[in-house]
Write an enzyme that holds these catalytic residues in place. Structure first.
Site, PDB file in Angstrom:
ATOM      1  N   ALA A  63       0.526  -0.272  -2.999  1.00  0.00           N
ATOM      2  CA  ALA A  63       0.393   1.129  -3.379  1.00  0.00           C
ATOM      3  C   ALA A  63       1.748   1.825  -3.290  1.00  0.00           C
ATOM      4  O   ALA A  63       2.697   1.311  -2.685  1.00  0.00           O
ATOM      5  CB  ALA A  63      -0.625   1.822  -2.472  1.00  0.00           C
ATOM      6  N   GLY A 108      -1.775  -3.194  -1.286  1.00  0.00           N
ATOM      7  CA  GLY A 108      -2.508  -3.173  -2.544  1.00  0.00           C
ATOM      8  C   GLY A 108      -2.180  -4.349  -3.438  1.00  0.00           C
ATOM      9  O   GLY A 108      -3.014  -4.771  -4.251  1.00  0.00           O
ATOM     10  N   GLU A 111      -4.336  -7.056  -2.201  1.00  0.00           N
ATOM     11  CA  GLU A 111      -5.711  -6.725  -2.599  1.00  0.00           C
ATOM     12  C   GLU A 111      -5.937  -6.993  -4.088  1.00  0.00           C
ATOM     13  O   GLU A 111      -7.021  -7.423  -4.493  1.00  0.00           O
ATOM     14  CB  GLU A 111      -6.004  -5.265  -2.247  1.00  0.00           C
ATOM     15  CG  GLU A 111      -6.149  -5.070  -0.742  1.00  0.00           C
ATOM     16  CD  GLU A 111      -6.064  -3.612  -0.316  1.00  0.00           C
ATOM     17  OE1 GLU A 111      -6.888  -3.194   0.516  1.00  0.00           O
ATOM     18  OE2 GLU A 111      -5.161  -2.889  -0.788  1.00  0.00           O
ATOM     19  N   GLU A 131      -0.902  -2.303   6.212  1.00  0.00           N
ATOM     20  CA  GLU A 131      -1.247  -0.878   6.217  1.00  0.00           C
ATOM     21  C   GLU A 131      -1.220  -0.248   7.604  1.00  0.00           C
ATOM     22  O   GLU A 131      -0.817   0.917   7.751  1.00  0.00           O
ATOM     23  CB  GLU A 131      -2.632  -0.665   5.585  1.00  0.00           C
ATOM     24  CG  GLU A 131      -2.678  -0.815   4.076  1.00  0.00           C
ATOM     25  CD  GLU A 131      -2.947  -2.251   3.625  1.00  0.00           C
ATOM     26  OE1 GLU A 131      -3.258  -2.453   2.447  1.00  0.00           O
ATOM     27  OE2 GLU A 131      -2.854  -3.167   4.475  1.00  0.00           O
TER      28      GLU A 131
END
Length: 250
Positions: A63, A108, A111, A131
């Site tokens: 992200a 991310g 993910e 994170e």
């Protein structure tokens, strides 16, 4: 497309995240392009999808932390919902999706790889869910997909520690299917995709659905769904033609 490069070779589509200056981090613009592209891929004639990152340094660093540093809970929820929409659609796409992980696949980015059906990596790949080092938990499905792929104990290890793991350790965990040399990662991935594309798209789509549903249901329900799906396959012209050719060849 500004941030996604799309290359088509016969029935294979390769999607490359094209933000090399940001280590292919995914902001809202990238995710909106993914959503638009997935709309097309659901309906076109492609059979296999490959996702990778531009350049040797990163598959995707995840992200956009610069963006996240300036938002509050309401905006964070919208950002996570957008991430979930992209990754859920990749996971539910009836076509197989292969991640070619080059370099960093963190947060991310990890993910994103988890939402793909198969993950290949180069030796320099680094995966992780860091994170918690930023004061947040994984927000794009990492807590759920990671435990289903490598088990809760290993998932907690990676999430709680926030550590990065190299391709060899990821392979030993079952997080990566296979490691290829950096210079041949995409060529090997395309060769694998080409082999898959020769098989029945309908049967592969049904099989993908059965495996995905099987992770969230009991054995009896999964087996009943398999019997029904098996029977549906016998209604297709493709099945009839493939079996006829097999018998003729034998």
């Amino acid at each position: 497309m500004t941030y996604l490069k799309v290359e088509r070779e016969e029935e294979i589509v390769q999607i490359t995240i094209n933000r090399q200056d940001k280590l292919n981090a995914m902001n809202l613009d990238v995710m909106n392009e993914f959503i638009s592209l997935l709309d097309d891929l659901e309906k076109d004639s492609s059979k296999v999808i490959i996702i990778t990152g531009d350049g040797p340094k990163a598959f995707s660093a995840g992200a956009d932390i610069e963006y996240m540093s300036s938002i509050g809970p309401a905006e964070a929820e919208k950002y996570a919902l957008c991430g979930h929409e992209v990754l859920n659609r990749i996971e539910k796409l009836e076509k197989p999706v292969i991640a070619a992980v080059n370099g960093y696949a963190l947060g991310g980015g990890c993910e994103l790889a988890l939402s793909c059906d198969i993950r290949f990596a180069s030796p320099n790949a680094q995966l992780g869910q860091p994170e918690v080092t930023l004061g947040i938990c994984p927000g794009w499905g990492g807590t759920q997909r990671l435990l289903r792929i490598i088990g809760p104990a290993r998932a907690k290890d990676l999430i709680f520690s926030g550590r990065k793991i190299l391709a060899e350790e990821a392979f030993s965990m079952g997080l990566i299917n296979k490691i290829f040399p950096s210079e041949s990662l995409l060529a090997e991935t395309r060769a694998y995709a080409k082999a898959i594309s020769k098989n029945s798209s309908f049967a592969i789509g049904i099989s993908k659905m059965l495996v995905n549903r099987g992770t969230d249901t009991n054995l009896d329900t999964g087996l009943k769904l398999e019997i029904y799906s098996w029977a549906v396959c016998f209604s297709t012209k493709d099945r009839e033609e493939r079996m006829r050719k097999f018998i003729a060849k034998k």
